[in-house]
Scaffold this motif. Structure first.
Motif, PDB file in Angstrom:
ATOM      1  N   VAL A  56      10.752  29.811  48.171  1.00  8.65           N
ATOM      2  CA  VAL A  56      12.042  30.406  48.475  1.00  8.65           C
ATOM      3  C   VAL A  56      12.443  31.373  47.363  1.00  8.65           C
ATOM      4  CG1 VAL A  56      14.247  29.411  47.771  1.00  8.65           C
ATOM      5  CG2 VAL A  56      13.544  29.283  50.115  1.00  8.65           C
ATOM      6  N   TRP A 101      30.061  23.091  40.763  1.00  3.87           N
ATOM      7  CA  TRP A 101      30.019  22.748  42.184  1.00  3.87           C
ATOM      8  C   TRP A 101      28.926  21.707  42.437  1.00  3.87           C
ATOM      9  CZ3 TRP A 101      26.188  23.209  45.939  1.00  3.87           C
ATOM     10  CH2 TRP A 101      26.604  23.049  47.249  1.00  3.87           C
ATOM     11  N   ALA A 145      16.336  28.938  52.660  1.00  4.34           N
ATOM     12  CA  ALA A 145      17.029  28.020  51.755  1.00  4.34           C
ATOM     13  C   ALA A 145      17.425  26.746  52.489  1.00  4.34           C
ATOM     14  CB  ALA A 145      18.261  28.691  51.176  1.00  4.34           C
ATOM     15  N   LEU A 196      16.497  34.746  54.396  1.00  5.79           N
ATOM     16  CA  LEU A 196      16.607  34.088  53.096  1.00  5.79           C
ATOM     17  C   LEU A 196      17.431  32.797  53.199  1.00  5.79           C
ATOM     18  CD1 LEU A 196      17.291  36.621  50.194  1.00  5.79           C
ATOM     19  CD2 LEU A 196      15.698  34.710  50.231  1.00  5.79           C
ATOM     20  N   ALA A 197      18.585  32.910  53.818  1.00 10.51           N
ATOM     21  CA  ALA A 197      19.446  31.737  53.964  1.00 10.51           C
ATOM     22  C   ALA A 197      18.768  30.694  54.834  1.00 10.51           C
ATOM     23  CB  ALA A 197      20.789  32.148  54.565  1.00 10.51           C
ATOM     24  N   TYR A 224      35.728  38.718  49.132  1.00 13.90           N
ATOM     25  CA  TYR A 224      36.606  38.817  50.298  1.00 13.90           C
ATOM     26  C   TYR A 224      37.722  37.776  50.201  1.00 13.90           C
ATOM     27  CZ  TYR A 224      38.305  38.050  55.002  1.00 13.90           C
ATOM     28  OH  TYR A 224      39.108  37.860  56.074  1.00 13.90           O
ATOM     29  N   LEU A 271      20.383  30.448  45.570  1.00 16.86           N
ATOM     30  CA  LEU A 271      20.146  31.610  46.413  1.00 16.86           C
ATOM     31  C   LEU A 271      21.367  31.948  47.260  1.00 16.86           C
ATOM     32  CD1 LEU A 271      16.744  32.066  47.944  1.00 16.86           C
ATOM     33  CD2 LEU A 271      18.706  32.506  49.388  1.00 16.86           C
ATOM     34  N   VAL A 272      21.972  30.926  47.837  1.00 15.87           N
ATOM     35  CA  VAL A 272      23.148  31.164  48.672  1.00 15.87           C
ATOM     36  C   VAL A 272      24.318  31.622  47.805  1.00 15.87           C
ATOM     37  CG1 VAL A 272      24.795  30.100  50.234  1.00 15.87           C
ATOM     38  CG2 VAL A 272      22.368  29.570  50.429  1.00 15.87           C
ATOM     39  N   LEU A 313      29.183  42.701  49.380  1.00 19.48           N
ATOM     40  CA  LEU A 313      29.084  41.978  50.634  1.00 19.48           C
ATOM     41  C   LEU A 313      29.417  40.488  50.509  1.00 19.48           C
ATOM     42  CD1 LEU A 313      25.720  43.600  51.763  1.00 19.48           C
ATOM     43  CD2 LEU A 313      28.029  44.319  52.355  1.00 19.48           C
ATOM     44  N   TRP A 315      28.907  28.208  55.297  1.00 18.05           N
ATOM     45  CA  TRP A 315      28.571  29.600  55.039  1.00 18.05           C
ATOM     46  C   TRP A 315      27.058  29.789  54.994  1.00 18.05           C
ATOM     47  CZ3 TRP A 315      30.913  33.689  56.133  1.00 18.05           C
ATOM     48  CH2 TRP A 315      30.535  34.926  55.576  1.00 18.05           C
ATOM     49  N   MET A 316      26.391  28.802  54.428  1.00 23.76           N
ATOM     50  CA  MET A 316      24.931  28.837  54.365  1.00 23.76           C
ATOM     51  C   MET A 316      24.356  28.886  55.785  1.00 23.76           C
ATOM     52  SD  MET A 316      22.636  26.081  52.330  1.00 23.76           S
ATOM     53  CE  MET A 316      20.913  26.322  51.965  1.00 23.76           C
ATOM     54  N   TYR A 355      32.071  43.785  56.762  1.00 22.20           N
ATOM     55  CA  TYR A 355      33.247  43.504  55.975  1.00 22.20           C
ATOM     56  C   TYR A 355      34.466  43.746  56.838  1.00 22.20           C
ATOM     57  CZ  TYR A 355      36.122  42.998  51.846  1.00 22.20           C
ATOM     58  OH  TYR A 355      37.020  42.531  50.928  1.00 22.20           O
ATOM     59  N   PRO A 356      35.404  42.838  56.946  1.00 19.59           N
ATOM     60  CA  PRO A 356      35.388  41.482  56.377  1.00 19.59           C
ATOM     61  C   PRO A 356      34.266  40.618  56.951  1.00 19.59           C
ATOM     62  CG  PRO A 356      37.207  41.765  57.936  1.00 19.59           C
ATOM     63  CD  PRO A 356      36.604  43.105  57.741  1.00 19.59           C
ATOM     64  N   PRO A 357      33.828  39.656  56.183  1.00 13.70           N
ATOM     65  CA  PRO A 357      32.686  38.823  56.618  1.00 13.70           C
ATOM     66  C   PRO A 357      32.988  38.073  57.906  1.00 13.70           C
ATOM     67  CG  PRO A 357      33.230  38.437  54.313  1.00 13.70           C
ATOM     68  CD  PRO A 357      34.343  39.249  54.866  1.00 13.70           C
ATOM     69  N   TRP A 361      19.206  39.002  54.243  1.00  8.54           N
ATOM     70  CA  TRP A 361      19.886  37.744  53.934  1.00  8.54           C
ATOM     71  C   TRP A 361      19.652  36.641  54.947  1.00  8.54           C
ATOM     72  CZ3 TRP A 361      25.428  38.613  51.598  1.00  8.54           C
ATOM     73  CH2 TRP A 361      25.293  39.255  50.357  1.00  8.54           C
ATOM     74  N   GLY A 394      26.144  41.999  56.786  1.00 12.07           N
ATOM     75  CA  GLY A 394      26.642  43.086  55.964  1.00 12.07           C
ATOM     76  C   GLY A 394      28.054  43.512  56.346  1.00 12.07           C
ATOM     77  N   MET A 439      24.149  35.254  47.090  1.00 14.40           N
ATOM     78  CA  MET A 439      24.673  36.079  48.183  1.00 14.40           C
ATOM     79  C   MET A 439      26.190  36.056  48.188  1.00 14.40           C
ATOM     80  SD  MET A 439      22.184  35.040  51.299  1.00 14.40           S
ATOM     81  CE  MET A 439      20.593  34.372  50.996  1.00 14.40           C
ATOM     82  N   PHE A 480      30.761  25.762  51.646  1.00 12.67           N
ATOM     83  CA  PHE A 480      29.474  26.291  51.175  1.00 12.67           C
ATOM     84  C   PHE A 480      28.389  26.102  52.223  1.00 12.67           C
ATOM     85  CE2 PHE A 480      25.316  25.702  49.328  1.00 12.67           C
ATOM     86  CZ  PHE A 480      25.194  26.789  48.482  1.00 12.67           C
ATOM     87  N   PHE A 481      28.291  24.890  52.724  1.00 18.51           N
ATOM     88  CA  PHE A 481      27.200  24.641  53.674  1.00 18.51           C
ATOM     89  C   PHE A 481      27.451  25.359  55.002  1.00 18.51           C
ATOM     90  CE2 PHE A 481      26.338  21.022  50.801  1.00 18.51           C
ATOM     91  CZ  PHE A 481      25.029  21.337  50.504  1.00 18.51           C
ATOM     92  N   ALA A 520      17.697  26.570  46.324  1.00 15.61           N
ATOM     93  CA  ALA A 520      18.303  26.960  47.594  1.00 15.61           C
ATOM     94  C   ALA A 520      19.785  27.218  47.402  1.00 15.61           C
ATOM     95  CB  ALA A 520      18.079  25.859  48.628  1.00 15.61           C
ATOM     96  N   LEU A 525      25.180  32.283  57.346  1.00 12.27           N
ATOM     97  CA  LEU A 525      24.293  33.346  56.857  1.00 12.27           C
ATOM     98  C   LEU A 525      22.942  33.295  57.549  1.00 12.27           C
ATOM     99  CD1 LEU A 525      24.916  33.239  52.996  1.00 12.27           C
ATOM    100  CD2 LEU A 525      25.350  35.190  54.490  1.00 12.27           C
ATOM    101  N   LEU A 579      13.225  35.562  47.340  1.00 13.98           N
ATOM    102  CA  LEU A 579      14.392  36.204  46.746  1.00 13.98           C
ATOM    103  C   LEU A 579      13.986  37.404  45.907  1.00 13.98           C
ATOM    104  CD1 LEU A 579      17.493  35.972  46.107  1.00 13.98           C
ATOM    105  CD2 LEU A 579      16.818  34.654  44.114  1.00 13.98           C
TER     106      LEU A 579
END
Lengths: 278, 351, 311
Positions: free
Chosen positions: A230, C180, A248, A244-245, C151, C136-137, C146, A33-34, A48-50, A241, A46, C140, A30-31, C133, A37, A234
């Protein structure tokens, strides 16, 4: 025989490490990916695949957050609200925890339990009206005051538990040594309770910093704290994004750093607080 | 230094009475031990003298001053706690000087007084240490030092040695006694250990269930216990108690054991239920006297402790010589009749 | 709160008939400031809310006393009953899942292995992270086109989901975030319980020939049961009040599919400014929480009693 036992033990602990790593992976992913992003341009976000690691890092996302959103002001607001609410909570909550522990009036702490059970919104309605009536809306004071609802119970709760475990003989010895009750508190009880104060300080700080619901009602454009800021980003869909990220991450980074550095205290405080909390 | 007078002191917690009106007079410079089994009220009494506990009735005087409603900080006393109660966040020096600092004494004076007390207790090299860096015996000494520095009217000790191991306890016992002889401050010392009381005190107060059983000098209590409780509490191993009656000029148990009587005995009506008391150390191994079978033999080298089964009575003997006694052997034990006591079974009083 | 002077020694004569002065320090002055603050920001709002709930008042309009009419309206309000149902499912899931994963994690972190402290520190981070925060993530990541989650699902051959954008998937999706974030708290509580478990019973069970499962079932479980109960209580109270995550991700939508009582309460009071009705809702909500806590505490008491008897 002995060496086989040792080998088995290392295998066991490696297996446990693996299991623990799997459990922790949603957190790490998670972090990661944060961060990812927050460092990607819109095209990469945007895709795909990410894409996890982009070819070009979009550091400008962070710049944008501050440039376009008045984030410095909100950061400062957050510091003022959280800082003041936490310090005030310490000033009144630490002596209260001491008094309650010594009065053996733990039952009076039930009020704090109930406060914890009360939905934050039910504090908001009346206090919102009062603040309006006092025409405080538009300043930071409404938020500082209402954050006391979060910080004071945390401090009192942890300090009761802490002062209950500090030996009363020390205070008796001090009173025989000639100390007044206030001196006993200031010169003996307080210095000994320092670890407890640190724990309650950190936890109050974190939960106040993270608070969202009070700000969303009481804050306006000038008095927003970071979580509200924040959220407002949104709601403007046109924002991409990346920024935004980044926003965050900026909001939660101080708390995460604090968690890392003060992990031991936080774990101790939460465990004690939670276990007592039942 | 001061006298301490306790008059009709009472303590109740709600409806529960734990101290039932106690009188004790302590003269200036005296070392008084309060002893008794746990729960007898000795610590409560000490805490009332200290001002840590309210009195429910009666009065306490330190010197000429009635102090029972004066807070601890104004009583001019010092106290050594069972777990020392050293301030963990202060060095040894700060611990010892804390009381003077509160009195706003000047730094030089504090330094010299702390230095003097440290010299008495051999703590000079430890002054910069924190309590957690000290051994049990050193902490004990710091706690005493903290008391000495105050130069108070009265020293109070609340079971100060019970957290130490046996060897250190004997050593510290000696040090406290020496300190008292040197400084001469009136001292009240609470302990459950009668050996401590016997070896240290000028005067012992035996407490039991919130009453005073006896007040007296150590050897007085040993030689002339007022009642069965004191007789059993003072002395180790404990005194033998044997139920019986005086018949035909001798003490007889129901099972027919005959024990010798002391010569100087007021006339006692026969048929009254009595208890015969004799200390184990007042029984000699002999070729005559009571015949018994050894049911427990414990030798320490210097002494030999034997428990005899004599006609169904369990009699403990402490022999000072080495004897070849094994389990189940027949032993003859000779009681020194001059050391025997008789107690009234009903009242427990010594006759 | 009588404070009696303690500096004044009294003679016997003065003492008769008057209350004896206290030697024990007066601790009330220490508590007083907090008492004032708590009265102002906690107790006063309770009472005020109670009073407001008996009035009809929309902000900007005159207030009228209407007795229990707000409560009657609440009982007849279908949207309220729906939100109650949403709250129930949301809370139940948000208790059970963190409890399961948290206990599992605690059992692992109770053992010794390399980097345990570090991994535990990482594991605790979600509960400390700012909920908005985090939300928000996750928003997304939940994005149907997206988002990284769809995926990842496609990698294992599962088709794209709509997550929070689907009426029937929105609550489970929010629960994923809640789980989580709050599994670490359960882990910490249970870990605290495990730390208090003595070693000897395990050694004797080993000698008695118990296998790992039996040791867990007959030793660990009963001994940490009180702590699990604490975790259930705390988790229930927190989950039922959950606001930040839901509001930030869906505002109760799509439609009202994820509108819990707390969200509905917010909308009533601060979107429609229907203060009277919102207050009534707050009171009922509060009573529901108290009732829930009470029931759970009763269960816990019983659990403790049976423990005592066993010992």
């Amino acid at each position: 025989m002995a060496s086989r036992l040792i080998r088995r033990k290392t295998l066991d602990s490696l297996g446990l490490f693996f299991v623990a790593f799997v459990m922790v992976s949603p957190v790490i992913l998670f972090f990661l990916w944060m961060i990812s992003l927050s460092l990607k341009y819109e095209i990469d976000n945007g895709a795909y695949p990410p894409i996890l690691i982009p070819e070009n890092f979009a550091w400008s996302n962070y710049l944008k957050v501050f440039e376009e959103n008045n984030f410095l002001l909100y950061f400062w607001n957050s510091i003022l609200v959280t800082g003041t609410a936490t310090l005030l909570a310490l000033v009144i909550g630490v002596p209260a925890g001491y008094g309650i522990a010594r009065l053996k009036a733990e039952k009076s702490a039930v009020i704090i339990m109930i406060a914890r059970m009360t939905p934050g919104l039910s504090f908001l309605i009346p206090l919102f009206l009062v603040f309006q009536w006092l025409s405080l809306i538009g300043t930071l004071w409404p938020q500082i005051i209402i954050h006391l609802v979060v910080t004071v119970p945390i401090v009192v709760w942890i300090m009761i538990g802490y002062f209950e475990t500090t030996p009363i003989e020390l205070e008796e010895a001090a009173s025989i040594d000639g100390a007044t009750p206030w001196q006993v508190f200031r010169l003996v009880a307080l210095p000994i309770a320092k670890p407890g104060i640190v724990v309650s300080f950190i936890l109050a700080l974190i939960f106040s910093w993270n608070n969202f619901v009070f700000g969303i009602v009481l804050a306006n454009r000038e008095t927003r704290t970071l979580p509200v800021a924040v959220y407002n980003m949104l709601s403007f869909e046109q924002v991409s994004w990346g920024p935004l990220a980044a926003a965050a991450l900026i909001v939660t980074l101080p708390v995460l750093l604090l968690t890392m550095f003060a992990q031991r205290q936080i774990v101790a405080g939460l465990t004690a607080g939670a276990v007592k909390g039942g | 230094m001061a006298t301490v007078n306790i008059q009709n002191i009472q303590k109740n917690y709600g409806a529960v009475k734990v101290i039932h009106g106690i009188d004790i007079d302590i003269s200036d410079g005296e070392f008084v031990a309060l002893v008794g089994p746990s729960g007898c009220g000795k610590s409560t009494l000490l805490r009332m003298i200290a001002g840590l506990e309210e009195v429910s009735g009666g009065e306490i005087r330190i010197g000429p001053r009635e102090v029972s409603h004066i807070p601890a900080r104004d009583r001019d006393i010092a106290m050594v706690f069972q777990n020392y109660a050293l301030y963990p966040h202060m060095t040894v020096e700060e611990n010892m000087g804390f009381a003077l600092k509160l009195k706003k004494a000047d730094v030089a004076e504090i330094k010299s007084k702390v230095g003097r007390a440290a010299a008495i207790l051999g703590l000079e090299k430890l002054l910069d240490r924190y309590p957690k860096q000290l051994s049990g015996g050193q902490r004990q000494r710091v706690a005493m030092g903290r008391a000495i520095v105050r130069d108070p009217a009265v020293f109070l000790f609340d079971e100060p040695l019970s957290n130490l191991d046996a060897k250190l306890r004997v050593q510290m016992r000696g040090e406290i006694k020496t300190m008292h002889q040197r400084i001469g401050t009136t001292t009240i010392y609470v302990t459950h250990d009668q050996v401590e009381a016997m070896t240290m005190a000028d005067k012992i107060v035996v407490l039991h269930d919130g009453h005073i059983e006896q007040i007296g000098a150590p050897l007085d209590l040993y030689d002339r216990p007022a009642n069965i409780f004191v007789a059993g509490f003072i002395g180790s191993p404990a005194m033998n108690f044997i139920d019986g009656r005086i018949e035909e000029g001798a003490f007889r148990t129901s099972k027919g054991l005959i024990l010798p009587l002391p010569q100087t005995l007021p006339s006692i009506p026969g048929g009254r239920d009595l208890v015969y008391g004799i200390r184990p150390e007042h029984i000699r191994a002999s070729t005559q006297g009571i015949e018994g079978r050894a049911i427990l033999v414990e030798g320490t080298g210097s002494e030999l402790f034997v428990r005899l089964d004599a006609k169904g009575e369990d009699i403990a003997c402490l022999f000072r010589e080495r004897l070849d006694i094994g389990f189940g052997d027949t032993v003859f034990a000779e009681i020194d009749p001059t050391k025997a006591h008789l107690f009234d079974k009903q009242t427990g009083r010594r006759i | 709160m009588a404070s009696v002077s303690i500096d004044n020694p009294m003679t016997d004569a003065e003492q008769i008939g008057s209350k004896p002065p206290r030697l024990v320090p007066n601790y009330w002055p220490f508590v007083l400031p907090a008492l004032l603050v708590v009265s102002a920001v906690i107790v006063f709002p309770w009472l005020f809310t109670l009073w407001m709930s008996l009035n009809s008042w929309t902000l900007g309009q005159p207030r009228t006393f209407i007795g229990f009419a707000n409560y009657v309206r609440l009982v007849q309000d279908m949207r309220f009953w729906e939100s109650l149902w949403h709250t129930t499912t949301y809370t139940a899931l948000s208790v059970v899942l963190p409890l399961f994963f948290g206990t599992l994690a605690a059992l692992v972190f109770d053992a010794k292995f390399p980097f345990r402290g570090f991994l535990r520190g990482v594991f605790v981070m979600p509960m400390m992270a700012t909920p908005v925060a985090v939300a928000l993530v996750w928003t997304m990541m939940f994005h149907p086109q997206l988002g990284v989650l769809n995926y990842l699902l496609s990698l294992v051959g599962i088709g794209p989901q709509e997550w929070i954008y689907n009426q029937s998937a929105v609550i489970p999706s929010l629960v994923i975030v809640e789980t989580w974030q709050w599994t670490p708290l359960v882990m910490l509580i249970v870990l605290g319980g495990l730390a208090a478990v003595p070693r000897e019973p395990y050694e004797s069970a080993e000698i008695d020939g118990a296998n790992a499962w039996q040791k867990f079932r007959y030793l660990t479980m009963p001994m940490i049961a009180p702590f699990l109960m604490i975790a259930v209580i705390i988790r229930s109270i927190d989950a039922i009040k959950s606001f930040d995550i839901i509001y930030a991700m869906t505002q109760g939508g799509p439609g009202t599919a994820s509108e819990t009582i707390n969200i509905y309460l917010y909308n009533t009071a601060f979107a429609y400014y229907d203060i009277g009705y919102g207050s009534a809702m707050a009171v009922v909500f509060f009573l529901i929480i108290i009732a829930l806590s009470f029931v759970l505490l009763m269960v816990r008491q019983r659990a403790n009693w049976s423990d005592m008897e066993d010992r």
